[in-house]
Design a protein around this motif. Structure first.
Motif, short mmCIF file in Angstrom:
data_model
loop_
_atom_site.label_atom_id
_atom_site.label_comp_id
_atom_site.label_asym_id
_atom_site.label_seq_id
_atom_site.Cartn_x
_atom_site.Cartn_y
_atom_site.Cartn_z
N PHE A 61 0.84 -1.20 0.00
CA PHE A 61 0.00 0.00 0.00
C PHE A 61 0.88 1.25 0.00
O PHE A 61 0.59 2.22 -0.71
N LYS A 62 1.94 1.24 0.80
CA LYS A 62 2.85 2.40 0.83
C LYS A 62 3.54 2.59 -0.52
O LYS A 62 3.75 3.73 -0.96
N LEU A 63 3.90 1.48 -1.16
CA LEU A 63 4.50 1.56 -2.50
C LEU A 63 3.54 2.21 -3.49
O LEU A 63 3.93 3.09 -4.27
N LEU A 64 2.28 1.82 -3.43
CA LEU A 64 1.27 2.39 -4.33
C LEU A 64 0.99 3.85 -4.01
O LEU A 64 0.85 4.68 -4.92
N GLU A 65 0.90 4.16 -2.73
CA GLU A 65 0.68 5.57 -2.32
C GLU A 65 1.79 6.45 -2.86
O GLU A 65 1.53 7.56 -3.35
N ALA A 66 3.03 5.96 -2.79
CA ALA A 66 4.17 6.74 -3.28
C ALA A 66 4.08 6.98 -4.78
O ALA A 66 4.64 7.96 -5.29
N ALA A 67 3.36 6.10 -5.47
CA ALA A 67 3.18 6.23 -6.93
C ALA A 67 1.90 6.99 -7.27
O ALA A 67 1.54 7.09 -8.45
N ILE A 69 -1.31 6.34 -6.02
CA ILE A 69 -2.55 5.57 -5.93
C ILE A 69 -3.14 5.75 -4.53
O ILE A 69 -2.49 5.41 -3.54
N PRO A 70 -4.35 6.29 -4.40
CA PRO A 70 -4.95 6.47 -3.07
C PRO A 70 -5.42 5.13 -2.49
O PRO A 70 -6.09 4.35 -3.18
N THR A 71 -5.07 4.85 -1.22
CA THR A 71 -5.48 3.61 -0.57
C THR A 71 -6.07 3.90 0.80
O THR A 71 -5.98 5.03 1.30
N HIS A 72 -6.62 2.87 1.42
CA HIS A 72 -7.22 3.04 2.75
C HIS A 72 -6.19 2.87 3.87
O HIS A 72 -6.53 3.01 5.05
N ILE A 164 2.38 -1.07 -11.71
CA ILE A 164 3.28 -0.84 -10.57
C ILE A 164 3.64 -2.16 -9.88
O ILE A 164 4.82 -2.45 -9.62
N LEU A 165 2.64 -2.98 -9.61
CA LEU A 165 2.88 -4.23 -8.89
C LEU A 165 3.61 -5.25 -9.76
O LEU A 165 4.49 -5.97 -9.27
N PHE A 169 7.02 -6.84 -8.45
CA PHE A 169 7.16 -8.27 -8.21
C PHE A 169 8.22 -8.88 -9.13
O PHE A 169 8.94 -9.81 -8.75
N SER A 170 8.33 -8.36 -10.35
CA SER A 170 9.36 -8.85 -11.26
C SER A 170 10.75 -8.62 -10.69
O SER A 170 11.64 -9.46 -10.82
#
Length: 244
Positions: A61-67, A69-72, A164-165, A169-170
């Motif tokens: 979630f923190k990885l996505l937020e940094a990019a 992407i809004p998360t809960h 992003i994911l 993961f790659s």
């Protein structure tokens, strides 16, 4: 674990229990070790799963937020607990597929391992009694599960999250085959990513393995009785943490 004995239980699902907090806009999710498959027809326990999924979800979630992407996600006050923003969940499960596997192969005859280009984004009705059926866009809109605008935003966000994911993961030596997402609306009307990102919700294959069983690093090990479930989950977490 923090003291949740005096908190009000809001909801218990297959993998988590959600509690209220002193802040009406903040909830506490407790990640369980319980495991289910085939719409809860198969049940069991994966030792340490709750802590692994909570930790991994928090970092992703923190990885996505940094990019952008809004998360809960707010924080993880203990190994099994996550503080999250309160949302009204949109009752639509989004499945993003990069490689054909699972139900897609069974329902369409597309061979296992076929690369899907562009990735396939599917919608399912989040309803256990009906078996989470696959929905067309028109059916989804006819059922008033989401608006046209929400649906477009959900698909756009899902494709961004996939990119992003998949890239992340790659870097971990893992192929993101497919995964499930859920979204919700905050009290101020913002659409954000909810639920979790873990081996429970992602199909993950070890890039160093070619054997179709040995490469599996997700809940398919439990679902298909492949064994070494805990070890696979631990390996995924270790790789995620080493690349964050």
């Amino acid at each position: 674990m923090s003291d949740i004995s005096d908190r009000q239980q809001l909801y218990e699902g297959k993998a988590k229990i959600v509690y209220t907090t002193d802040d009406p806009e903040v909830l506490l999710a407790y990640y369980k070790d319980d495991a289910t498959a085939f719409n809860a027809q198969k049940r069991g326990t994966i030792t340490g799963k709750g802590e692994i999924n909570n930790t991994m979800s928090g970092h992703l979630f923190k990885l996505l937020e940094a990019a952008g992407i809004p998360t809960h996600f707010i924080d993880t006050p203990s190994p099994n607990e996550m503080r999250i923003k309160r949302v009204d969940i949109i009752p639509v499960e989004v499945i993003v597929r990069n490689i054909a596997a699972g139900s897609l192969c069974k329902q369409t005859g597309i061979p296992l391992g076929t690369v899907l280009q562009p990735p396939l984004v599917e919608f399912c009705y989040k309803n256990d009694q009906l078996g989470d059926p696959l929905l067309t866009r028109d059916r989804l809109l006819a059922m008033n599960l989401a608006s046209e605008e929400q649906l477009k935003s959900i698909e756009d966000l899902s494709r961004q999250i996939d990119q992003i994911l998949s890239d992340f993961f790659s870097q971990c030596g893992i192929t993101l085959v497919d995964f499930k997402l859920e979204f919700g609306m905050t009290s101020d009307g913002q659409l954000i990513l909810a639920d979790e990102i873990s081996p429970d919700t992602c199909r993950l294959w070890d890039q160093a393995e070619t054997d179709p069983n040995l490469r599996v690093m997700d809940k398919d090990r439990f679902r298909n009785d492949l064994g070494n479930v805990e070890s696979a989950y631990q390996q995924v977490l270790a790789r995620v943490l080493s690349h964050i």
